[in-house]
Write an enzyme that holds these catalytic residues in place. Structure first.
Site, PDB file in Angstrom:
ATOM      1  N   PRO A   2       5.226  10.290 -21.192  1.00  0.00           N
ATOM      2  CA  PRO A   2       5.901  11.319 -20.385  1.00  0.00           C
ATOM      3  C   PRO A   2       4.899  12.197 -19.651  1.00  0.00           C
ATOM      4  O   PRO A   2       3.946  12.691 -20.240  1.00  0.00           O
ATOM      5  CB  PRO A   2       6.682  12.126 -21.432  1.00  0.00           C
ATOM      6  CG  PRO A   2       6.835  11.198 -22.594  1.00  0.00           C
ATOM      7  CD  PRO A   2       5.587  10.370 -22.603  1.00  0.00           C
ATOM      8  N   GLU A   3       5.098  12.353 -18.349  1.00  0.00           N
ATOM      9  CA  GLU A   3       4.235  13.192 -17.531  1.00  0.00           C
ATOM     10  C   GLU A   3       5.025  14.422 -17.079  1.00  0.00           C
ATOM     11  O   GLU A   3       6.140  14.660 -17.539  1.00  0.00           O
ATOM     12  CB  GLU A   3       3.704  12.393 -16.340  1.00  0.00           C
ATOM     13  CG  GLU A   3       2.841  11.206 -16.727  1.00  0.00           C
ATOM     14  CD  GLU A   3       1.494  11.596 -17.328  1.00  0.00           C
ATOM     15  OE1 GLU A   3       1.137  12.781 -17.267  1.00  0.00           O
ATOM     16  OE2 GLU A   3       0.815  10.707 -17.868  1.00  0.00           O
TER      17      GLU A   3
END
Length: 272
Positions: A2-3
């Site tokens: 996840p960014e």
């Protein structure tokens, strides 16, 4: 992994629903990357005032202290009033008066950390080195961005991934913004022209904002707290398209390894 867009999508999916809730109980599963930093019972009775984000950290402001949540490589949050029993990969469960917030993390690289606030030494250590927030117009400064490029001899893609100049440009998004800017991923940051640097500055804002609107990127198991997957991967122009024709020039997209990360680019459209 996840960014920034995925973390922001996560924040938006539960922030309003948990605001004002009182913590009823906290249950821990297997140890995560960092310890909680307090006894679970110490959080009981606290009221959640708001949910913010800094880089890839979710910051839950309490009426006494702050919780920092990081999703690690494979983590995701759920928030609902009717969650099933805890599973083997559920490692943090916070029951509140308005629902339960649960961290599901198969690899256990995520973390939930209790601090006294952003001035807490633990919070400062994790947050102080972060770059500019690209989705915050007041914080994302063109002069500061360009100065950061001019002062670095690093190839542009690793510099973007470092998070020291600007946060949130993860591996997928770095390939996409460089393609949109027509910049070779191997170009030294300080050699990028002012015109291309301005295109890059704008592309970072636009592509990350688009990713948030599309619900983030789901390549394996990311979903928001209500279980919805992201769809930005359907908009990708180069990422994951090795050997396929460039959407601009029809030449094949190439794959390059930079710092053990996959970089997708068009050698014809993206000049050094």
């Amino acid at each position: 992994m996840p960014e920034l867009p995925e973390v922001e999508v996560t924040r938006r999916s539960f922030a309003q629903h948990i605001q004002g809730a009182q913590v009823v109980a906290v249950t821990l599963g297997k140890p995560l990357r960092w310890a909680l930093g307090c006894a679970p019972a110490d959080l009981v009775g606290a009221t959640i005032q708001q949910v913010r984000r800094r880089g890839k950290y979710l910051l839950l402001d309490l009426d006494r202290g702050m919780l920092m949540i990081h999703l690690g490589m494979s983590g995701s949050l759920r928030f609902a009033s009717d969650l099933p029993a805890l599973g083997k990969h559920d490692h943090f469960d916070m029951q509140t008066s308005q629902g339960t917030l649960r961290l599901h993390d198969p690899r256990r690289f995520g973390a939930v950390i209790a601090t006294q606030g952003e001035s807490d030494p633990v919070a400062r250590k994790l947050l102080e080195g972060l770059g500019m927030e690209p989705l915050d117009e007041a914080h994302f400064s063109w002069p500061r961005f360009y100065a950061g490029l001019q002062s670095s001899r690093s190839p542009i893609k690793p510099l973007l991934l470092s998070g020291k100049l600007v946060v949130g440009v993860g591996n997928i998004y770095a390939s996409e913004v460089l393609f949109a800017s027509r910049i070779a991923p191997t170009a030294a940051a300080n050699t990028i022209s002012t015109m291309k640097a301005k295109r890059l500055f704008q592309a970072i804002r636009e592509i990350l904002a688009m990713a948030v609107e599309r619900g983030g990127t789901t390549l394996r198991d990311f979903s928001s707290t209500d279980g919805m997957p992201g769809h930005f991967q359907l908009q990708a122009k180069v990422y994951g398209r090795n050997g396929l024709p460039c959407l601009q020039c029809d030449r094949p997209i190439r794959l390059l390894r930079q710092g053990q990360r996959s970089t997708y680019y068009c050698a014809h459209c993206q000049k050094a």
